[in-house]
Each structure stands twice: as C-alpha cells, then as structure tokens.
Write an enzyme that holds these catalytic residues in place. Structure first.
Site, PDB file in Angstrom:
ATOM      1  N   THR A 169       0.826  -1.215   0.000  1.00  0.00           N
ATOM      2  CA  THR A 169       0.000   0.000   0.000  1.00  0.00           C
ATOM      3  C   THR A 169       0.854   1.257   0.000  1.00  0.00           C
ATOM      4  OG1 THR A 169      -1.742  -1.196   1.145  1.00  0.00           O
ATOM      5  CG2 THR A 169      -1.826   1.183   1.311  1.00  0.00           C
ATOM      6  N   TYR A 203      -8.278  -0.151  -3.791  1.00  0.00           N
ATOM      7  CA  TYR A 203      -7.091   0.406  -4.447  1.00  0.00           C
ATOM      8  C   TYR A 203      -6.202  -0.757  -4.842  1.00  0.00           C
ATOM      9  CZ  TYR A 203      -4.711  -0.757  -0.147  1.00  0.00           C
ATOM     10  OH  TYR A 203      -4.195  -1.459   0.907  1.00  0.00           O
ATOM     11  N   SER A 213       1.613  -7.720  -0.620  1.00  0.00           N
ATOM     12  CA  SER A 213       2.501  -8.612   0.142  1.00  0.00           C
ATOM     13  C   SER A 213       1.899  -9.992   0.398  1.00  0.00           C
ATOM     14  CB  SER A 213       2.940  -7.976   1.460  1.00  0.00           C
ATOM     15  OG  SER A 213       1.898  -7.949   2.390  1.00  0.00           O
ATOM     16  N   THR A 268       1.774  -4.266   4.314  1.00  0.00           N
ATOM     17  CA  THR A 268       1.661  -4.493   5.759  1.00  0.00           C
ATOM     18  C   THR A 268       1.117  -5.881   6.103  1.00  0.00           C
ATOM     19  OG1 THR A 268      -0.559  -3.540   5.838  1.00  0.00           O
ATOM     20  CG2 THR A 268       1.302  -2.048   6.235  1.00  0.00           C
ATOM     21  N   ASP A 269       0.458  -6.549   5.134  1.00  0.00           N
ATOM     22  CA  ASP A 269      -0.220  -7.808   5.473  1.00  0.00           C
ATOM     23  C   ASP A 269       0.744  -8.905   5.921  1.00  0.00           C
ATOM     24  OD1 ASP A 269      -2.616  -6.636   4.946  1.00  0.00           O
ATOM     25  OD2 ASP A 269      -2.982  -7.662   3.043  1.00  0.00           O
ATOM     26  N   LYS A 299       0.540  -7.462  12.784  1.00  0.00           N
ATOM     27  CA  LYS A 299      -0.551  -6.603  12.349  1.00  0.00           C
ATOM     28  C   LYS A 299      -1.776  -7.062  13.114  1.00  0.00           C
ATOM     29  CE  LYS A 299      -2.847  -4.766   8.268  1.00  0.00           C
ATOM     30  NZ  LYS A 299      -2.920  -4.722   6.800  1.00  0.00           N
ATOM     31  N   GLU A 340       3.988 -28.317  27.951  1.00  0.00           N
ATOM     32  CA  GLU A 340       3.201 -29.086  28.909  1.00  0.00           C
ATOM     33  C   GLU A 340       3.905 -30.420  29.099  1.00  0.00           C
ATOM     34  OE1 GLU A 340      -0.542 -29.298  26.990  1.00  0.00           O
ATOM     35  OE2 GLU A 340      -1.172 -27.350  27.759  1.00  0.00           O
TER      36      GLU A 340
HETATM   37  C1  SIN Z   1      -0.944  -3.093   2.876  1.00  0.00           C
HETATM   38  O1  SIN Z   1       0.148  -2.865   2.409  1.00  0.00           O
HETATM   39  O2  SIN Z   1      -1.366  -2.418   3.854  1.00  0.00           O
HETATM   40  C2  SIN Z   1      -1.881  -4.152   2.399  1.00  0.00           C
HETATM   41  C3  SIN Z   1      -1.493  -4.785   1.129  1.00  0.00           C
HETATM   42  C4  SIN Z   1      -0.178  -5.502   1.209  1.00  0.00           C
HETATM   43  O3  SIN Z   1       0.136  -6.094   2.237  1.00  0.00           O
HETATM   44  O4  SIN Z   1       0.521  -5.486   0.197  1.00  0.00           O
END
Ligand code: SIN
Length: 326
Positions: A14, A27, A60, A93-94, A166, A282
């Site tokens: 993103t 997007y 990602s 971010t994924d 995340k 355990e």
């Molecule tokens: C993001 O970047 O927030 C979502 C899409 C990705 O992980 O490429």
C-alpha cells in the site's frame, strides 16, 4: 557530519499503492516504482543519501521465497559495505511481520534494517506512507539503532521483528507487539528507545535457505475431526504448526492423529489462534513429541520451523531451544 547512506529496497504494498479516487476504499498495491517514490520523498528534505532498488512491486500476500532471497542478497551485500548505514525495506503491511522475522533470523549484522509500509495508498486522504518512511529513515540514521535486529516502523512506533504483528485491518495504528509492545517511539524529528540493544553480536541466528519445506498451519476450531489433519498433511509435509485454541490446545482426536504423525517424523509446533499470549511446554509434549511455540504466533512459528528443518535441525528438543530464544 556526513549524512547516512541508506539502501531502500522496494517490494510494493500500500505504501506504493494507488486508487482512482482519494476516497474510495478499493485500491491496487504496488502501483508506483521506487524512483517515483523517492522523488516524492525528496520533497521532505530528509538528510540522508538514499539509493533505491526495486525488488518486486506486489501486494505482500504474494510474497515468495524468491523475493525473500533477493531481499536477503541485496541487504547482505549493502550491510557488508562500510559506507552503508543501514537498509529500509518498503513492504505491504499484510505479511511484513513474516518478512521482518525471516530477515531477523538470517541477516548477519548489527546495522539497522527497518521494514516500513502504509495503511493508506498514495492517492488517499491522509496517506501515511511518507511519514512512516521518514520515520524509518530517522530510525536507520540513529547510531542507537544498532544491535536491535530487524525492526518494523509503523504509526510512529518501532517494533522488533520477533514481537510485531498486524493486529487491525484498518487505521494507521494497526500494529502491536508481543511480548514486548513498541521498543521505541519515533517521529521524523525525534526518536526514543525503550531499553538497551539486545542483538549486539553480528551473527545470523540461522543460515538463509530458499528450499523451505512444506509446513502448513492447522487452524483449530470447535468440532474439528482428525480428517482435517489428513487433508492438510501430504507426503511432502515435514512439519505442522497447530494454530490451537487457548494455550495451543486441540481436540483429543486431532492430538492423537498428530502424535501418530510425530512418531513418524512430522514436526509439530503448538501455537495459538489468540492474538497474544505464551504457549508453554506441557508435560505431555515430551511424550507427544511436540514443541511449544512460546511467544511466536503461527505465521512466525511456521517460518522458524521451516528454517530449522531446511538447515537439518529436526530433533524436537533442538527445535524447542530455538523457540525458547527471546
Ligand atoms: C498493505 O500494504 O497495507 C496491504 C497490502 C499488502 O500487504 O501489500
């Protein structure tokens, strides 16, 4: 004083994403290249020498071991250069926590390596990518960043690769950490660390491998039967990460099936589907031949188990030792 020299490796996400309107929810990630991105960064007047390299331009969710290989190769070469202060990697971010953790395990360096992304695309009202990027450069430029392993910078906070996850689907404060939350707070002009560096030796924890074995994640839920295991485990499967309920628990018939497979050499790590919490050993783990995932969530537990098996570490006791390391 000479300004820091930083290599920027771009993979998409993103932070490089765009939409047809400033207000639409949908997007496309990975729409602009590193050159255009760095032109935008230039307007911020950051005092650092930035050199960009495009490794990929994808969402990602499509990250692959081949991309990890290219990131590892380029980052290693740059970090070995005495002129290089550190590396920033732009990433979706994924799965940023997985790439960060993998590099944290395998990069032999004390220099800073920071992964950074954005929750809103370039075209959106309130794009957070440039601020996050300026923060990432601020972190890499700081001599105190050395010896903290690979870091993730999001939402004015700095996280260690092993802790970060995340935790929200939306919003610019989408990341949290466990067992440590943020290890620092950052803005483009200020940086505060909480505590001393913890990775002062420059050795990698694990040699890097691309030939990662098949290690699926078994998501445990109510009313699960052992045939879920049989559908997941193939002849090629070398390990399973159990994304268990509570502290890594699973229905008894599922446990029994996994014990049978563990006795035939399948490596089984118990982790949790909960967002936070330790999964401790355990007494039955010894008898079952299972490993406790400790603080690692299933996605990172999978990467660690893959790296260990790829490097010939298959003894459950040795695997447990690797999971126990903070
Ligand atoms: C993001 O970047 O927030 C979502 C899409 C990705 O992980 O490429």
């Amino acid at each position: 004083m000479k300004s820091p020299s930083i290599l920027v490796l771009a993979t998409g996400g993103t932070i490089a994403g765009a939409a047809d309107s400033a207000t639409r929810h949908d997007y496309r990630p990975g729409q602009i290249g590193i050159e255009e991105f760095l032109e935008r960064v230039e307007e911020l007047g950051i005092e650092a020498r930035l050199t960009g390299k495009q490794i990929a331009n994808i969402g990602s969710e499509d990250i692959t071991p081949a991309i990890w290989h290219d990131l590892h190769t380029c980052a290693s070469a740059a970090l070995a250069d005495p002129e290089c202060s550190g590396v920033v990697i732009t990433h979706g971010t994924d799965t940023v926590e997985e790439t960060a953790f993998l590099l944290d395990l395998t990069l032999p360096t004390t220099k800073p390596v920071v992964l950074v992304g954005a929750m809103r695309p370039i075209t959106a009202v309130g794009y957070d990518g440039l601020r996050n990027f300026a923060n990432a450069v601020r972190v890499v430029s700081d001599p105190e960043a050395a010896g903290r392993g690979v870091l993730v910078v999001m939402g004015d906070r700095v996280f260690a690769a092993r802790d970060v996850r995340k935790s929200r689907t939306r919003g610019t404060d989408a990341f949290s950490g466990f067992p440590r939350d943020a290890v620092g707070l950052v803005t483009p002009s200020a940086l505060d660390w909480f505590g001393a560096p913890w990775r002062v030796a420059g050795e990698a924890r694990s040699p890097f491998r691309t030939d990662l074995p098949d290690v699926p994640v078994l998501f445990v839920h109510a009313a699960m039967t052992p045939d879920y295991v049989d559908r997941l485990v193939t002849r090629e499967t070398r390990g399973v990460v159990v994304c268990g309920v509570g502290e890594g628990n699973m229905p008894e018939p599922v446990r029994k099936r996994l014990v049978e497979l563990a006795r035939k050499g399948l490596r089984v790590v118990r982790s949790t589907r909960l967002a936070e919490g330790l999964v401790d050993r355990e007494p039955e783990d010894d008898e079952n031949g299972f490993v406790a995932g400790r603080a690692l969530g299933p996605a990172k537990a999978r990467i660690l188990l893959q790296m260990l098996i790829a490097n010939g570490i298959t003894d459950p006791g040795e695997i447990q030792t690797a999971f126990d390391k903070p």
